[in-house]
Write a protein that holds these residues in place. Structure first.
Motif, PDB file in Angstrom:
ATOM      1  N   LEU A 393      13.030 -19.947  12.130  1.00 52.82           N
ATOM      2  CA  LEU A 393      13.051 -21.397  11.991  1.00 52.82           C
ATOM      3  C   LEU A 393      12.057 -21.988  12.985  1.00 52.82           C
ATOM      4  O   LEU A 393      12.156 -21.720  14.191  1.00 52.82           O
ATOM      5  CB  LEU A 393      14.446 -21.960  12.286  1.00 52.82           C
ATOM      6  N   PRO A 394      11.079 -22.786  12.544  1.00 52.96           N
ATOM      7  CA  PRO A 394      10.119 -23.380  13.482  1.00 52.96           C
ATOM      8  C   PRO A 394      10.738 -24.446  14.373  1.00 52.96           C
ATOM      9  O   PRO A 394      10.319 -24.640  15.508  1.00 52.96           O
ATOM     10  CB  PRO A 394       9.046 -23.966  12.571  1.00 52.96           C
ATOM     11  N   ASN A 395      11.755 -25.153  13.847  1.00 51.37           N
ATOM     12  CA  ASN A 395      12.451 -26.183  14.624  1.00 51.37           C
ATOM     13  C   ASN A 395      13.939 -26.121  14.348  1.00 51.37           C
ATOM     14  O   ASN A 395      14.379 -25.776  13.253  1.00 51.37           O
ATOM     15  CB  ASN A 395      11.940 -27.577  14.282  1.00 51.37           C
ATOM     16  N   MET A 396      14.697 -26.476  15.340  1.00 47.96           N
ATOM     17  CA  MET A 396      16.149 -26.481  15.174  1.00 47.96           C
ATOM     18  C   MET A 396      16.600 -27.699  14.368  1.00 47.96           C
ATOM     19  O   MET A 396      15.928 -28.733  14.317  1.00 47.96           O
ATOM     20  CB  MET A 396      16.850 -26.445  16.537  1.00 47.96           C
ATOM     21  N   LYS A 397      17.745 -27.565  13.743  1.00 43.63           N
ATOM     22  CA  LYS A 397      18.315 -28.631  12.930  1.00 43.63           C
ATOM     23  C   LYS A 397      18.613 -29.862  13.781  1.00 43.63           C
ATOM     24  O   LYS A 397      19.130 -29.759  14.888  1.00 43.63           O
ATOM     25  CB  LYS A 397      19.614 -28.138  12.273  1.00 43.63           C
ATOM     26  N   GLY A 398      18.268 -31.026  13.246  1.00 47.61           N
ATOM     27  CA  GLY A 398      18.531 -32.277  13.932  1.00 47.61           C
ATOM     28  C   GLY A 398      17.321 -32.861  14.633  1.00 47.61           C
ATOM     29  O   GLY A 398      17.327 -34.025  15.030  1.00 47.61           O
ATOM     30  N   GLU A 399      16.262 -32.044  14.789  1.00 46.91           N
ATOM     31  CA  GLU A 399      15.035 -32.531  15.401  1.00 46.91           C
ATOM     32  C   GLU A 399      14.305 -33.483  14.447  1.00 46.91           C
ATOM     33  O   GLU A 399      14.577 -33.507  13.243  1.00 46.91           O
ATOM     34  CB  GLU A 399      14.128 -31.352  15.749  1.00 46.91           C
ATOM     35  N   PRO A 400      13.363 -34.280  14.960  1.00 46.54           N
ATOM     36  CA  PRO A 400      12.614 -35.191  14.081  1.00 46.54           C
ATOM     37  C   PRO A 400      11.948 -34.488  12.903  1.00 46.54           C
ATOM     38  O   PRO A 400      11.818 -35.071  11.829  1.00 46.54           O
ATOM     39  CB  PRO A 400      11.563 -35.798  15.029  1.00 46.54           C
ATOM     40  N   GLU A 401      11.548 -33.220  13.102  1.00 50.33           N
ATOM     41  CA  GLU A 401      10.920 -32.475  12.018  1.00 50.33           C
ATOM     42  C   GLU A 401      11.927 -31.902  11.026  1.00 50.33           C
ATOM     43  O   GLU A 401      11.545 -31.390   9.971  1.00 50.33           O
ATOM     44  CB  GLU A 401      10.090 -31.312  12.591  1.00 50.33           C
ATOM     45  N   PHE A 402      13.200 -31.937  11.382  1.00 54.93           N
ATOM     46  CA  PHE A 402      14.251 -31.295  10.575  1.00 54.93           C
ATOM     47  C   PHE A 402      15.530 -32.111  10.730  1.00 54.93           C
ATOM     48  O   PHE A 402      16.519 -31.659  11.279  1.00 54.93           O
ATOM     49  CB  PHE A 402      14.445 -29.856  11.075  1.00 54.93           C
ATOM     50  N   ARG A 403      15.465 -33.349  10.289  1.00 53.36           N
ATOM     51  CA  ARG A 403      16.549 -34.305  10.484  1.00 53.36           C
ATOM     52  C   ARG A 403      17.847 -33.872   9.801  1.00 53.36           C
ATOM     53  O   ARG A 403      17.819 -33.254   8.725  1.00 53.36           O
ATOM     54  CB  ARG A 403      16.159 -35.666   9.914  1.00 53.36           C
TER      55      ARG A 403
END
Length: 457
Positions: A393-403
């Motif tokens: 996963l490039p970004n964790m859930k909840g980040e701006p990239e993965f709202r």
């Protein structure tokens, strides 16, 4: 004009029409999410203790405490609600300034209720506070941690004081003095993460900051003065808690809204463990996993998630700090399928204990090179038969990239409050928060968060 005066002018000039819709929506979500995490924290022993203490030591009729519906002084309600919001560790996060809402939201709820502020006042105060906190936090955070300081207690007190003064409708001089006085009330260390015995300061620090912010506001309103160079003076905040500052970082006030970088937490525990929880859930979604057949777990992520040592400790001293360990959080997610706060009660069960000691934590060069823009991980599980299960996963859930989606945010609220009241009240709170800019008096929101009374018709 010094930096504090610059921030005062920006904060007082900011109006609802200046704020882009996506920033406004995030401010509403921050209020909704904070109330949910606070009501979840109210159900814990420490939440009950904080409410009892505030009622006894800081009595009054000015503001409402979450959950119990009891009223207290401004300081009392701000303190108790801040502690409650922080307890579960599911409050919001920001890559530059850590956790902001647990200091700011309790203050604007309390001050807004006492001063008859509107939802519009509240939202503008929150957005200005994030612009303040994130820009300063970005510049002091590394030195802060190296010295053992906690941003929630130092920067949090000033940030909440700025929000309080804006929400209360204070003039320029009062706002400046409130923030300046809060700077000299700023304190908080991270020693709690290393303590093996009873220690409540992980959550109390947010309470201290919120209480101190209200105290600073009341001092400023009573005619007390703080240092004008509280931020950028020779011996001001940047010198005392950091290594100086770059004035150009504040040139884009009103153009780049820092609140847009806010992340919401779908899991319990430290934010820097959530990428591993997400990866574990992604693997489980592919099919059942026999944890007894696991021979090795390789977890690679960004370096900040592995430092200091408590972040990777396979055997933390107590449950209160177990959720700060990426090894523990991964083990809990693999054994429970989720990592809600109640799932961490299993952190020291034999199955979780075995798994957390199998995990090899390292740094992924690709993710590290792009951190903080990327804050994900690679997780590889090797089984006894030689097969592997993997997730990236490039970004964790909840980040701006993965709202998180609206449904996910509402589900989180429902899970955290389901033992307090039914869906009808949760829906009412959501509806009010969704249209906060139209709310004439914040009391309509604070009073409906009382779990002991029937829902008003």
């Amino acid at each position: 004009m010094n930096l504090l005066e610059q921030f005062a002018d920006y904060t007082l000039s900011l109006q609802l029409d200046d704020i882009p819709p996506d920033a406004l929506d995030l401010a509403k979500w921050i209020v909704f999410d904070s109330i949910g995490t606070g009501l979840g924290g109210y159900q814990r022993d420490l939440g009950q203790k904080a409410a009892r203490y505030a009622s006894a030591a800081m009595p009054g009729e000015q503001a409402t405490m979450l959950g119990s519906g009891e009223r207290g002084s401004l300081e009392g309600a701000a303190f108790a609600n801040a502690v409650m919001i922080k307890i579960l560790g599911m409050d919001d996060s920001h890559r530059s300034a850590g956790h902001i809402a647990s200091q700011v939201v309790p203050v604007v709820l309390a001050v807004g209720e006492a001063y008859g502020s509107s939802g519009e006042d509240m939202l503008v105060a929150i957005i200005a506070a994030y612009d303040f906190s994130v820009r300063i936090g970005l510049q002091v955070r590394a030195a802060h941690r190296a010295r053992g300081n906690d941003l929630k207690g130092t920067l949090g007190a000033m940030t909440a004081a700025l929000a309080a003064a804006r929400c209360a409708g204070c003039d320029r001089e009062t706002l400046i003095n409130a923030v300046a006085l809060a700077a000299d009330l700023a304190s908080g260390t991270e020693q709690y993460v290393y303590e093996g015995g009873p220690c409540d300061t992980k959550d109390l620090i947010s309470g201290f900051a919120s209480r101190n912010a209200v105290f600073a506001l009341r001092l400023a309103e009573s005619g007390f003065f703080g240092a004008r160079g509280a931020l950028d003076g020779e011996y001001g905040y940047f010198s005392a808690f950091g290594d100086g500052f770059d004035p150009s970082a504040f040139d884009d006030l009103g153009q780049d809204f820092a609140i847009l970088g806010t992340a919401f937490k779908p899991h319990g525990g430290c934010r820097h463990t959530h990428q591993a929880i997400d990866a574990a859930q992604a693997i489980l979604q592919e099919g059942a996993l026999d944890t007894s057949a696991i021979e090795r777990i390789c977890l690679k992520t960004y370096g900040y998630a592995t430092r200091p040592s408590f972040r990777v400790d396979p055997n933390p001293p107590a449950r209160d700090v177990a959720g700060l360990s990426i090894r523990v959080s991964t083990a809990v997610a693999l054994t429970q399928g989720s990592a809600w706060p109640h799932d961490f009660s299993t952190w020291d069960d034999p199955e979780a204990r075995h798994l957390r000691n199998l995990i090899d934590v390292g740094i992924d060069e690709e993710i590290e090179a792009s951190y903080p823009d990327r804050n994900g991980c690679r997780l590889e599980i090797t089984l006894a038969d030689g097969l592997t299960r993997q997730a990236y996963l490039p970004n964790m859930k909840g980040e701006p990239e993965f709202r998180m989606t609206v449904d996910e945010m509402r589900r989180k609220f429902a899970v955290l409050t389901r033992d307090l009241f039914d869906d009808a009240r949760a829906d009412r709170i959501y509806d009010i928060c969704s249209e906060l800019e139209r709310l004439a008096d914040i009391s309509a929101l604070t009073q409906i968060c009382n779990a002991r009374e029937a829902l008003p018709v």
